[in-house]
Design an enzyme around this catalytic site. Structure first.
Site, short mmCIF file in Angstrom:
data_model
loop_
_atom_site.label_atom_id
_atom_site.label_comp_id
_atom_site.label_asym_id
_atom_site.label_seq_id
_atom_site.Cartn_x
_atom_site.Cartn_y
_atom_site.Cartn_z
N LEU A 297 -9.15 -2.12 -2.85
CA LEU A 297 -10.41 -1.80 -2.20
C LEU A 297 -10.74 -0.42 -1.93
CD1 LEU A 297 -8.73 -3.95 0.65
CD2 LEU A 297 -10.37 -4.79 -0.71
N GLY A 298 -9.80 0.24 -1.88
CA GLY A 298 -10.29 1.41 -0.92
C GLY A 298 -9.08 3.04 -1.62
N ASP A 299 -9.57 4.41 -1.86
CA ASP A 299 -9.01 4.97 -2.20
C ASP A 299 -8.83 6.34 -1.21
OD1 ASP A 299 -7.49 7.21 -3.15
OD2 ASP A 299 -8.68 7.60 -5.08
N LYS B 55 -1.43 -0.25 2.30
CA LYS B 55 -1.87 0.55 2.32
C LYS B 55 -0.33 1.08 1.28
CE LYS B 55 -3.31 4.59 5.21
NZ LYS B 55 -4.02 5.56 6.26
N ASP C 226 -10.47 10.14 14.27
CA ASP C 226 -11.25 10.58 12.91
C ASP C 226 -12.03 9.31 13.07
OD1 ASP C 226 -12.45 10.79 10.67
OD2 ASP C 226 -10.69 10.26 9.61
#
Length: 437
Positions: free
Chosen positions: A10-12, A33, A125
């Site tokens: 899904l993402g890096d 994750k 964040d």
């Protein structure tokens, strides 16, 4: 990790890679994750800020950590699965979000953020990539930079993505508060309207210039503990004026513009908290439906029945000292062919600095009566304020002239215009008195 089957990446991220996976035991879709760094002790894993904060925070608008797996010195976090993040949702939009959709998203973000701040953490964040969305549900995620409110400064300079970084961080302030999260919320709120970042700086210095271009330069005294004094001097000497935010975000309502202005304030102390934002009018638009005022004198007459009664009541506002009011009740019974004047008996007696006046011959004619009371304000005396009343009744004696009854000492010019305007009310111009003292 045998019970999880990886479906796709899904993402890096900076700290780890995120995958979509299937729990082979429950057939539940989850997000996994995988942390990039190695871990050799379990205590080291459970003391991570992200783990500590997520174990403490339990809220529908904060991502839920389901499980922690340590295997071959690799650490895996098992989260509930969300379809996409807010950045992806904005990028795929063919048209801007409606204000109602934006209000729904921001309401959830602020509720989750209020829970986080209340339980002793701030995110540090917040950005669209860290807000996960499934249908109309949005959740705060990626608490890897979260920190306890009780932590002692100095804090890390490099927190949050630049476009959503509060000015006190850009100026390398030695301490900051959860107000940095509120700045990010303001920037995200503006971006939801435009689908473009409102402060797209290309560097930290350019980021400050971008902020100045919208808000104007800051006041010197706002940042007494900044470590980058040169940056503060440079931006404070800029000869720029703040822009009209409604020109930058033309599709935002005045309530939304006001909330963005409050959140994106140079001064951290002037930014509202998450709980205060939830009370802002932006989140209460349309919850009160104002009933339009109706004309109480407007009659709806029908051809087949008798004319309805007409009654107008203006109540007094209190009997306390210094309260003054006008009470007026007009009542008309349609059965008599005309309005007639009864002789009136008036008496008066002094009480303090005021006068009480009343008229006799009123009983028995309540359905054919006009009553008004005048109580003038008493701003200079300490005694009981004057109370005055005048009551008059009408008999069946016909009168052809129209006017307003007047008694000596009672100027009723303000009442005269209102009464004469009434098409159904006729009064005698002569006011017969008897037994008045």
């Amino acid at each position: 990790m045998e019970k999880y089957r990886i479906l796709k990446e899904l993402g890096d991220g900076t700290c780890g890679n995120v995958y979509k996976a299937l729990n082979m035991e429950t057939y539940e879709i989850v997000a996994v994750k995988k942390m990039k760094r190695k871990f050799y002790f379990w205590e080291e894993c459970i003391n991570l800020r992200e783990v500590k904060s997520l174990r403490k925070l339990n809220h529908p608008n904060i991502i839920k950590l389901k499980e922690i797996v340590m295997e071959n010195n690799e650490l895996f976090f098992i989260f509930e699965y969300m379809e996409c993040n807010l950045y992806q949702s904005m990028k795929e939009r063919q048209r801007p979000f409606s204000e109602e959709e934006i209000r729904g998203f921001m309401l959830q973000v602020l509720q989750g953020l209020a829970h986080m701040h209340k339980n002793g953490y701030f995110h540090r964040d917040l950005k669209p990539e860290n807000l996960l969305v499934t249908n109309d549900i949005i959740k705060i995620a990626d608490l890897g930079l979260a920190r306890e409110l009780s932590s002692m400064p100095p804090f890390t300079d490099y927190v949050s993505t630049r476009w959503y970084r509060a000015p006190e961080i850009l100026l390398q302030s030695s301490s900051y508060t959860p107000a940095i999260d509120m700045w990010a919320v303001g920037a995200i709120l503006a971006e939801l309207f435009t689908l473009c970042p409102i402060f797209p700086g290309e560097s930290e210095t350019d980021q400050l210039y971008k902020i100045c271009g919208i808000l104007g330069p800051p006041d010197w005294t706002i940042f007494p503990e900044v470590r980058s004094a040169s940056r503060l001097v440079d931006i404070s000497n800029l000869n720029v004026s703040p822009v009209n935010l409604s020109d930058v975000i033309p599709n935002a309502s005045l309530e939304a513009i006001d909330l963005i202005k409050q959140l994106c304030s140079w001064d951290p102390l002037r930014r509202p908290t998450a709980e205060q934002c939830l009370q802002h009018p932006f989140f209460h638009v349309g919850k009160w439906i104002l009933k339009p005022l109706e004309d109480p004198l407007q009659l709806k007459l029908s051809n087949g029945g008798p004319k309805p009664n007409l009654e107008l009541n203006l109540w007094d506002f209190g009997r306390q000292k210094d309260d003054y009011f006008l009470g007026l009740t007009l009542a008309i019974n349609p059965s008599p062919p005309s309005l007639d004047l009864f002789p009136v008996e008036m008496t008066s007696r002094s009480r303090g600095t005021g006068t009480d006046m009343f008229c006799s011959d009123f009983q028995g004619h309540s359905q054919q009566s006009v009553f008004w009371s005048l109580l003038p304000p008493d701003h200079h005396q300490t005694s009981v304020p004057m109370e005055s009343s005048l009551m008059s009744s009408f008999s069946s004696i016909p009168h052809t002239t129209a006017g307003v009854p007047q008694s000596r000492g009672f100027p009723l010019a303000s009442l005269q215009s209102n009464i004469l305007d009434h098409p159904f009310l006729a009064m005698s111009s002569s006011f017969q008195q008897r037994h008045c003292v």
